[in-house]
Design a protein around this motif. Structure first.
Motif, mmCIF file in Angstrom:
data_model
loop_
_atom_site.group_PDB
_atom_site.id
_atom_site.type_symbol
_atom_site.label_atom_id
_atom_site.label_comp_id
_atom_site.label_asym_id
_atom_site.label_seq_id
_atom_site.Cartn_x
_atom_site.Cartn_y
_atom_site.Cartn_z
ATOM 1 N N ARG A 199 0.882 -1.188 0.005
ATOM 2 C CA ARG A 199 -0.077 -0.136 -0.134
ATOM 3 C C ARG A 199 0.873 1.324 0.013
ATOM 4 N NH1 ARG A 199 -2.534 -0.289 6.098
ATOM 5 N NH2 ARG A 199 -0.810 -0.517 7.428
ATOM 6 N N LEU A 200 2.104 1.107 0.352
ATOM 7 C CA LEU A 200 3.164 2.354 0.531
ATOM 8 C C LEU A 200 3.371 3.113 -0.982
ATOM 9 C CD1 LEU A 200 5.836 0.858 2.644
ATOM 10 C CD2 LEU A 200 4.209 2.253 3.263
ATOM 11 N N THR A 201 2.997 2.148 -2.131
ATOM 12 C CA THR A 201 3.443 2.600 -3.626
ATOM 13 C C THR A 201 1.735 3.417 -3.799
ATOM 14 O OG1 THR A 201 2.416 0.607 -4.433
ATOM 15 C CG2 THR A 201 4.621 0.570 -3.965
ATOM 16 N N ARG A 202 0.817 3.285 -3.153
ATOM 17 C CA ARG A 202 -0.165 4.237 -3.496
ATOM 18 C C ARG A 202 -0.552 5.168 -2.549
ATOM 19 N NH1 ARG A 202 -2.440 -0.978 -2.591
ATOM 20 N NH2 ARG A 202 -3.507 -0.648 -0.755
ATOM 21 N N LEU A 203 0.181 5.209 -1.365
ATOM 22 C CA LEU A 203 -0.108 6.394 -0.529
ATOM 23 C C LEU A 203 0.957 7.157 -0.572
ATOM 24 C CD1 LEU A 203 -1.189 4.370 2.677
ATOM 25 C CD2 LEU A 203 -2.774 5.445 0.996
ATOM 26 N N PHE A 204 2.169 7.012 -0.558
ATOM 27 C CA PHE A 204 3.495 7.790 -0.311
ATOM 28 C C PHE A 204 3.865 8.266 -2.025
ATOM 29 C CE2 PHE A 204 3.160 6.150 4.000
ATOM 30 C CZ PHE A 204 3.432 7.360 4.543
ATOM 31 N N VAL A 205 2.845 9.241 -2.558
ATOM 32 C CA VAL A 205 3.592 9.800 -3.873
ATOM 33 C C VAL A 205 3.398 11.211 -3.701
ATOM 34 C CG1 VAL A 205 2.919 7.478 -5.261
ATOM 35 C CG2 VAL A 205 1.049 9.195 -4.608
ATOM 36 N N PRO A 206 3.734 11.855 -4.738
ATOM 37 C CA PRO A 206 4.070 13.384 -4.776
ATOM 38 C C PRO A 206 2.345 13.806 -5.027
ATOM 39 C CG PRO A 206 5.559 12.742 -6.029
ATOM 40 C CD PRO A 206 4.912 11.528 -5.506
ATOM 41 N N VAL A 207 1.860 14.668 -4.187
ATOM 42 C CA VAL A 207 0.243 14.962 -4.345
ATOM 43 C C VAL A 207 0.180 16.719 -4.365
ATOM 44 C CG1 VAL A 207 -0.691 12.953 -3.377
ATOM 45 C CG2 VAL A 207 -0.182 14.953 -1.949
ATOM 46 N N ASP A 208 -0.765 17.099 -4.903
ATOM 47 C CA ASP A 208 -1.355 18.394 -4.567
ATOM 48 C C ASP A 208 -1.669 19.002 -3.320
ATOM 49 O OD1 ASP A 208 -2.450 21.040 -4.546
ATOM 50 O OD2 ASP A 208 -3.177 20.816 -6.584
#
Length: 236
Positions: A103-112
């Motif tokens: 789930r880390l690949t879905r949660l910890f990504v650059p976001v606005d």
């Protein structure tokens, strides 16, 4: 009189040119800062206030590399701009779609920081867990965490799940995620420092592993054994 008008016009032109130059410099500086986003951090989980190491994360220009103890023989490479998320196994010289591996690949990504739902939903859709409908992000205030200014959002997914996320405004990146079961996943010991570009690239010599293709190959071989009764069921 005409000389005075010319002088005033010249002054105005110089002021306008200077103003435009300042704006251009500010725009370039902002773009460079956004492209040069580079940092690393430890991933730590907490449940009932008991901390546990959960891996290591590094970021370069929006790309993310995640290493976790659960899969010590490889690492994850995430590029939300494409979007893509791969699990890489250097010893086997292969990579594969991460899907729901972590789930880390879905949660910890650059976001606005002001509208994070779009990117979170895109990564969940890539993993096949986005559900139906649009996600909702409800702003829950601002908070300073370990000296980092963050904005908090309550997230409701199309699959009926939700979590609370704190986004670091400066880095435009989640600093903490609290899941429905009360688990807190956070970044600690953040270090702003150059990251090697090679750590975020797939070597050209690596091949992509396709589970579906492997299953089809096995079906065509003598190793594949039909389920007992399947042949009889298909030929009454």
């Amino acid at each position: 009189m005409s000389d005075m008008i010319k002088d005033e016009t010249s002054v105005r032109l110089r002021k306008t040119s200077w103003f435009l130059l300042v704006l251009a410099c500010l725009s370039v500086s902002s773009a460079v800062a956004a492209q040069a986003q580079q940092f690393s951090a430890d991933i730590v989980t907490r449940h009932d206030d008991a901390p546990a190491p959960a891996g290591r994360l590094s970021v370069l220009d929006g790309k993310v590399r995640i290493e976790t103890p659960e899969v010590p023989d490889g690492f994850f490479l995430v590029d939300p701009a494409k979007p893509s998320a791969y699990f890489v196994r250097p010893t086997a010289r292969i990579y594969m779609d991460a899907r729901q591996s972590s789930r880390l690949t879905r949660l910890f990504v650059p976001v606005d920081p002001d509208a994070p739902c779009q990117q979170w939903q895109a990564m969940a859709r890539l993993a096949g867990v986005a559900g139906q409908g649009e996600w909702r992000c409800e702003r829950a205030g601002e908070e300073t965490i370990d000296g980092h200014n963050t904005v908090a959002f309550r997230v409701s997914s199309g699959a009926g799940e939700g979590y609370l996320g704190w986004i670091d405004r400066e880095r435009r990146f989640p600093l903490r995620i609290k899941t429905d079961d009360g688990t807190l996943i956070g970044l600690e010991r953040i270090k702003d420092a150059p990251q090697p570009a090679s750590s975020f690239e797939l070597p050209a010599s690596y091949g992509k592993f396709n589970p579906e293709a492997l299953i089809e190959q096995i079906k065509q071989s003598d190793v594949w054994v039909s389920r007992p009764g399947a042949a009889e069921a298909s030929h009454p």
